[in-house]
Design a protein around this motif. Structure first.
Motif, PDB file in Angstrom:
ATOM      1  N   PRO A  24       0.758  -1.240   0.066  1.00 40.71           N
ATOM      2  CA  PRO A  24      -0.112   0.015   0.109  1.00 40.71           C
ATOM      3  C   PRO A  24       0.743   1.376  -0.078  1.00 40.71           C
ATOM      4  CG  PRO A  24      -0.516  -1.307   1.769  1.00 40.71           C
ATOM      5  CD  PRO A  24       0.663  -1.981   1.366  1.00 40.71           C
ATOM      6  N   ALA A  27       0.432   3.887  -4.458  1.00 42.02           N
ATOM      7  CA  ALA A  27      -0.825   3.389  -5.186  1.00 42.02           C
ATOM      8  C   ALA A  27      -0.429   3.507  -6.632  1.00 42.02           C
ATOM      9  CB  ALA A  27      -1.937   4.258  -4.592  1.00 42.02           C
ATOM     10  N   GLU A  28      -0.572   2.488  -7.328  1.00 46.90           N
ATOM     11  CA  GLU A  28      -0.354   2.581  -8.810  1.00 46.90           C
ATOM     12  C   GLU A  28      -1.250   1.956  -9.666  1.00 46.90           C
ATOM     13  OE1 GLU A  28       3.422   0.945 -11.692  1.00 46.90           O
ATOM     14  OE2 GLU A  28       3.589   1.182  -9.562  1.00 46.90           O
ATOM     15  N   ASN A  41       0.716   6.882 -10.260  1.00 52.35           N
ATOM     16  CA  ASN A  41       1.057   6.468  -8.576  1.00 52.35           C
ATOM     17  C   ASN A  41       1.302   7.829  -8.039  1.00 52.35           C
ATOM     18  OD1 ASN A  41       3.732   7.335  -9.558  1.00 52.35           O
ATOM     19  ND2 ASN A  41       4.560   5.527  -9.320  1.00 52.35           N
ATOM     20  N   THR A 124      -7.622   9.888   3.173  1.00 54.82           N
ATOM     21  CA  THR A 124      -7.761   9.711   1.891  1.00 54.82           C
ATOM     22  C   THR A 124      -8.186  10.683   1.061  1.00 54.82           C
ATOM     23  OG1 THR A 124      -8.834   7.458   2.430  1.00 54.82           O
ATOM     24  CG2 THR A 124      -9.419   8.205   0.299  1.00 54.82           C
ATOM     25  N   SER A 143      -8.462   7.376  -5.879  1.00 54.25           N
ATOM     26  CA  SER A 143      -8.412   7.740  -4.513  1.00 54.25           C
ATOM     27  C   SER A 143      -7.002   6.897  -3.673  1.00 54.25           C
ATOM     28  CB  SER A 143      -9.572   7.805  -3.889  1.00 54.25           C
ATOM     29  OG  SER A 143      -9.903   6.364  -3.808  1.00 54.25           O
ATOM     30  N   LYS A 144      -6.669   7.684  -2.825  1.00 54.11           N
ATOM     31  CA  LYS A 144      -5.222   6.948  -2.137  1.00 54.11           C
ATOM     32  C   LYS A 144      -5.421   7.538  -0.823  1.00 54.11           C
ATOM     33  CE  LYS A 144      -1.109   5.435  -1.522  1.00 54.11           C
ATOM     34  NZ  LYS A 144      -0.907   4.989  -0.370  1.00 54.11           N
ATOM     35  N   THR A 145      -5.104   6.515   0.335  1.00 49.82           N
ATOM     36  CA  THR A 145      -5.114   6.786   1.608  1.00 49.82           C
ATOM     37  C   THR A 145      -3.497   6.943   1.983  1.00 49.82           C
ATOM     38  OG1 THR A 145      -6.964   5.596   2.155  1.00 49.82           O
ATOM     39  CG2 THR A 145      -5.588   6.023   3.981  1.00 49.82           C
ATOM     40  N   PHE A 146      -3.233   8.125   2.469  1.00 52.29           N
ATOM     41  CA  PHE A 146      -1.971   8.402   2.775  1.00 52.29           C
ATOM     42  C   PHE A 146      -1.550   8.220   4.272  1.00 52.29           C
ATOM     43  CE2 PHE A 146      -2.728  10.300  -1.267  1.00 52.29           C
ATOM     44  CZ  PHE A 146      -1.738  10.082  -1.898  1.00 52.29           C
TER      45      PHE A 146
END
Length: 149
Positions: A24, A27-28, A41, A124, A143-146
């Protein structure tokens, strides 16, 4: 179970767990949008090597995400990288928007676009990016959670 089999099983579990923990981090994705294949990404900027951050004038911070987008001509032989115009924003869970400022990087036949945006821990972000070239326009959303690290 023999000790050799037990060692192998433990080693295999450790490898699988390591992959699950590191997967995780970045994110790609790859998606087809109209005539293009878009690879993207998003990752925490602390993963950038300091010399790479300096080279591209990027900031390294535990609360800063870096986006990397590459657009290829999906229907042309060899799928050459394309020069396009990118614009867009990142939206947090409170619907607050941060405009993205993309930097075009050309290295030989490679063309990619970099942008950075801030986040809070375990946040996110949803990304809305418009890709344009001539009369062609497509929308990339993901979307991506950091996580801060």
């Amino acid at each position: 179970m023999t000790s050799l089999m037990k060692s192998f099983a433990i080693g295999l579990i450790a490898i699988v767990m390591a992959f699950m923990v590191t997967a995780p981090v970045m994110a790609e994705g790859v998606t087809r949008l109209g005539p293009w294949e878009v690879r993207y990404n998003a990752f925490n900027s602390t993963l950038l090597r300091p010399e790479m951050a300096d080279q591209y004038d990027l900031e390294r911070s535990q609360y800063l995400a870096t986006l990397n987008i590459v657009v290829f001509a999906a229907e042309e032989p060899g799928k050459p990288a394309q020069q396009v115009e990118l614009s867009g924003y990142a939206m947090n869970p409170l619907s607050q928007q941060q405009q993205l400022e993309f930097q075009e990087v050309i290295e030989g036949e490679s063309v990619y676009y970099l942008a950075q945006t801030r986040f809070t821990n375990a946040e996110t972000l949803r990304f809305f990016i418009t890709i344009e070239q001539g009369e062609t326009q497509e929308e990339l959303t993901f979307s991506k959670t950091f996580m801060a690290n």
